[in-house]
Design an enzyme around this catalytic site. Structure first.
Site, short mmCIF file in Angstrom:
data_model
loop_
_atom_site.label_atom_id
_atom_site.label_comp_id
_atom_site.label_asym_id
_atom_site.label_seq_id
_atom_site.Cartn_x
_atom_site.Cartn_y
_atom_site.Cartn_z
N LYS A 1 0.86 -1.18 0.00
CA LYS A 1 0.00 0.00 0.00
C LYS A 1 0.90 1.23 0.00
O LYS A 1 1.47 1.61 1.02
CB LYS A 1 -0.93 0.03 1.20
CG LYS A 1 -1.93 1.18 1.09
CD LYS A 1 -3.01 1.11 2.14
CE LYS A 1 -4.09 2.16 1.89
NZ LYS A 1 -3.59 3.52 1.88
N CYS B 1 28.64 28.64 23.03
CA CYS B 1 28.64 27.19 22.88
C CYS B 1 28.18 26.55 24.19
O CYS B 1 28.76 26.84 25.24
CB CYS B 1 30.03 26.70 22.49
SG CYS B 1 30.18 24.91 22.55
N CYS C 1 30.61 26.81 17.05
CA CYS C 1 31.41 27.14 18.21
C CYS C 1 32.79 27.57 17.72
O CYS C 1 33.36 26.94 16.83
CB CYS C 1 31.53 25.93 19.12
SG CYS C 1 32.83 26.11 20.35
S1 IVH Z 1 -6.51 -0.54 -4.98
C1 IVH Z 1 -10.83 -0.66 -5.82
N1 IVH Z 1 -3.98 -1.00 -4.44
O1 IVH Z 1 -4.91 3.44 -1.19
C2 IVH Z 1 -9.46 -0.60 -5.26
N2 IVH Z 1 -4.92 1.06 -3.73
O2 IVH Z 1 -8.31 3.65 -0.53
C3 IVH Z 1 -8.82 0.68 -5.48
N3 IVH Z 1 -3.31 2.55 -2.62
O3 IVH Z 1 -6.95 5.45 -3.09
C4 IVH Z 1 -7.51 0.87 -4.84
N4 IVH Z 1 -1.57 1.24 -2.79
O4 IVH Z 1 -4.51 5.63 -3.52
C5 IVH Z 1 -5.00 -0.14 -4.32
N5 IVH Z 1 -1.73 -1.53 -4.06
C6 IVH Z 1 -2.77 -0.66 -3.96
C7 IVH Z 1 -2.62 0.59 -3.34
C8 IVH Z 1 -3.73 1.44 -3.24
C9 IVH Z 1 -2.00 2.40 -2.37
C10 IVH Z 1 -4.08 3.74 -2.25
C11 IVH Z 1 -4.93 4.29 -3.34
C12 IVH Z 1 -6.32 4.27 -2.82
C13 IVH Z 1 -6.15 4.06 -1.35
C14 IVH Z 1 -7.14 3.10 -0.77
#
Ligand code: IVH
Length: 698
Positions: free
Chosen positions: A130, A435, A453
């Site tokens: 993520k 200092c 210093c």
């Molecule tokens: S999938 C329907 N995969 O996290 C699924 N999101 O709310 C849509 N994000 O807005 C998102 N890494 O900006 C997905 N590997 C990933 C992600 C990811 C980051 C963010 C994205 C999204 C929020 C989740």
């Protein structure tokens, strides 16, 4: 809290609480999504959000259509054109339980919704990272990037195509691959900023601020710097942010019935995106059942510090697209995916004090002392405020509530103060003019961000550096007194100041780690030998800021005697070749520190001597204005010896050959420098010819 425990009185209290939470969330949501300037860390926002969600769930009578729990993000800024998404950009459910149970609960829910029994095989998922950036929809028509839009409120985003085009990782035209490129293809993914780029950006910002640039600021975290970059109206500025991208899904795509692609699994889809030219994180993998989800979450949790970018969790998605379709959505979130978070890299804490630390080279750094807080996997009690300007810009005061961030192996940092929580009357921070370690004057030179210093020889913080510098081969030279030994001698409190060096005896050295009798004797001999030195070496050895070897030589030549240098006014110092106002002031400040003079006196009392000369007759010197490069092995002179001779005759010795070089002195086995000299037509001479020049010959 459940409704049956609530009486009439607390019903009003409850309604007020819900109201307050909505106002706070609206305020912080606006700061975060629209202005890119959050006042509180994400965890704090999540906490408020979760509380409101729980209250609305337990008390449906309090729900309201305009609650922040009903929408996905922020409204678009007015400056950019709006883009209506052909397919809404959804959000994913966030699992805030950061333990294994977070993954197990998701798998259990999926199995229940698919009607699976314990005897059915494990469900296959794609486990992804993520990324902590901002979601982007990239639209390709016939393989060419035609538009890029932010998520906005999920239905309507901002057209940021010009800025997105500056991201090198995003293909402007797709690669042909095994799967034909469909006429319409929308790729979704995350725009983010790598941590090293973020640090470099903030460093540049701090420089600009130190040099008085107006309207510049440092950024809270990579996510905000990325969001700010994407929303620059000037694409040139966006380009400087050096953003990156990872693809993780699709938006609108030409249907299979009209010649579009047909994927069976999410993983196939990702691999095709990769083949078409999109970055897909290499950690992405197919896993089966809850135990493998847990293992992935745990492994990434342990290694996330080593990634070059921030992740705030991992994402699990049911792999089979048929199963995804079967499961569908709840309001705006797919049932087949979840974001499983990690403990936050930003937290709130309070400032207990502001200390000023002195580095090995005398640099003063303000450091916030914090109430211990667990953030980014470690307990943090200190955070750097960098320098006076930074501390004042952030306006951190004792008693303040602050956001602390630690991500990767980057040192913990105070991101900003939560001003609403300021109660005390604490004063604004000012850098001490003395200092804190040795009491010498601390000065900040024009155009510099740091205070330093000036008690270089006396200051406890700079001891090791000062001794090492003094003992250097090209300074007073104490053979064998290197890094490790200085470390040992200072840590064992055997040497505190430079003169202590000359008070060393066999007894104090005996028993030191790795110090045999023989090496102790050798060291004492080298120390004894160092007593006979030259004024330039001694001057250089004092480690005065801006006084390098050449300046030390020029000073010695001009004044002849140490006392004359020590007592010279700034005006007198300015008379010396190569000495400008900054250097003159630095020399004057150094000798104005009583402690430094005291150390010099003690060194002389310990027997450090040199031959003093007469002030220079400003007679023209044979090599003045000429630049030499010495290369290869000379027949009789050592490289350093030749350098000393050239400089004593008023010449300069440079390290590399350029058009400005007057002579290259070449010895045996001269290499690339000689070649370069011949290329540029620079005059090449041998040792004999150098000696002639030194003696005033043409
Ligand atoms: S999938 C329907 N995969 O996290 C699924 N999101 O709310 C849509 N994000 O807005 C998102 N890494 O900006 C997905 N590997 C990933 C992600 C990811 C980051 C963010 C994205 C999204 C929020 C989740």
């Amino acid at each position: 809290m459940t409704s049956d425990t609530v009486d009439l009185f607390s019903d009003t209290a409850l309604a007020e609480r819900v109201q307050t939470l909505r106002q706070q969330l609206q305020h912080h949501g606006h700061r975060y999504y629209v202005l890119d300037e959050p006042e509180i860390p994400d965890v704090e926002y999540d906490r408020l959000f979760t509380e409101l969600q729980a209250l609305e769930l337990a008390h449906p009578e309090l729900s309201s259509a305009d609650s922040p729990t009903r929408r996905v993000g922020g409204a678009p800024l007015v400056q950019f054109a709006s883009v209506r998404h052909a397919v809404p950009m959804l959000s994913i459910r966030t699992e805030t339980d950061t333990l294994a149970t977070g993954a197990e609960n998701f798998d259990a829910r999926v199995r229940r919704e698919l009607g699976l029994t314990p005897s059915d095989p494990p469900v296959a998922y794609v486990a992804e990272l993520k990324f902590d950036g901002l979601a982007m929809n990239l639209r390709y028509e016939n393989g060419v990037l035609v538009s890029a839009a932010t998520r906005g409120d999920g239905e309507v985003g901002e057209d940021v195509t010009q800025n997105i085009r500056t991201i090198r990782q995003i293909p402007l035209r797709l690669n042909a691959a095994a799967v034909d490129i469909p006429p319409v293809l929308e790729v979704r993914g995350e725009v983010y900023m790598r941590r090293d780029e973020f640090e470099a950006l903030n460093e540049r910002q701090r420089e600009k601020i130190a040099h008085g640039a107006k309207g510049e600021k440092t950024f809270v975290n990579p996510r905000n710097a990325a969001a700010g970059g994407v929303r620059q109206l000037d694409p040139a500025i966006a380009a400087q942010r050096r953003l990156s991208f990872f693809a993780y899904g699709l938006g609108e795509v030409t249907p299979a019935t009209q010649g579009g692609p047909e994927f069976n699994t999410h993983y196939d889809l990702l691999m095709t995106l990769k083949a078409w030219g999109f970055p897909v994180a290499e950690q992405t993998k197919v896993v089966r059942g809850a135990p493998e989800l847990v293992a992935f979450h745990q492994h990434m949790g342990e290694t996330r510090d080593q990634l070059p970018y921030d992740i705030d969790g991992v994402v699990y998605k049911v792999n089979a697209l048929a199963l995804q379709r079967q499961m569908g959505f709840v309001t705006r979130e797919p049932r087949w995916a979840v974001a499983h978070k990690y403990p936050a890299q930003e937290q709130l804490t309070t400032v207990l004090g502001i200390d000023v630390q002195v580095g090995r080279t005398g640099k003063l750094t303000p450091v916030a002392k914090l109430a211990p807080v667990f953030v980014g996997g470690v307990t943090v009690t200190n955070a750097t405020l960098h320098n006076e300007d930074e501390a004042r810009r952030k306006d951190v005061r004792i008693g303040d509530t602050v956001i602390v961030r630690r991500a990767g192996d980057v040192i913990p940092e105070v991101v900003s103060v939560v001003l609403e929580k300021r109660q005390g009357q604490a004063e604004q921070f000012t850098m001490p003019r003395q200092c804190p370690v040795c009491g010498s004057a601390a000065v900040r030179e024009e155009g510099e961000a740091d205070y330093r210093c000036t008690g270089g020889l006396f200051c406890g913080a700079q001891r090791k550096e000062a001794i090492l510098h003094y003992a250097h081969r090209r300074a007073v030279e104490v053979d064998g007194l290197g890094d490790r030994l200085v470390e040992v001698l200072v840590d064992a409190n055997i040497i505190r100041t430079l003169p202590d060096l000359y008070r060393l005896g066999l007894t104090s050295l005996a028993g030191l780690d790795r110090m045999a009798d023989k090496s102790a004797n050798n060291l004492l001999e080298a120390i004894e030998k160092s007593k006979q030195t030259t004024l330039p070496r001694f001057m250089f050895g004092l480690g005065i800021r801006h006084v390098g070897e050449a300046t030390a030589k020029a000073l010695a030549r001009y004044f002849g005697k140490l006392d004359a240098i020590m007592n010279a006014s700034e005006e007198a110092l300015l008379e010396v070749d190569d000495v400008g106002p900054v250097v003159a002031q630095s020399i004057r400040t150094f000798f104005d520190q009583a402690h430094n003079r005291e150390v010099v006196e003690q060194l002389r009392a310990c027997g450090v001597t040199w031959e003093e000369g007469e002030p220079a007759e400003r007679a023209p010197q044979p090599l003045s204005g000429k630049t030499f490069v010495i290369t290869g092995t000379l027949p009789t002179l050592g490289r350093d010896e030749a350098k000393d001779k050239v400089e004593a005759a008023g010449g300069k010795v440079a390290g590399s050959v350029s058009k400005k070089t007057d002579y290259v002195v070449a010895g045996a086995e001269a290499g690339s420098k000689l070649t370069k000299a011949l290329e540029l037509g620079v005059k090449v001479i041998d040792e004999n010819q150098l000696m002639e020049l030194l003696n005033g010959g043409a």
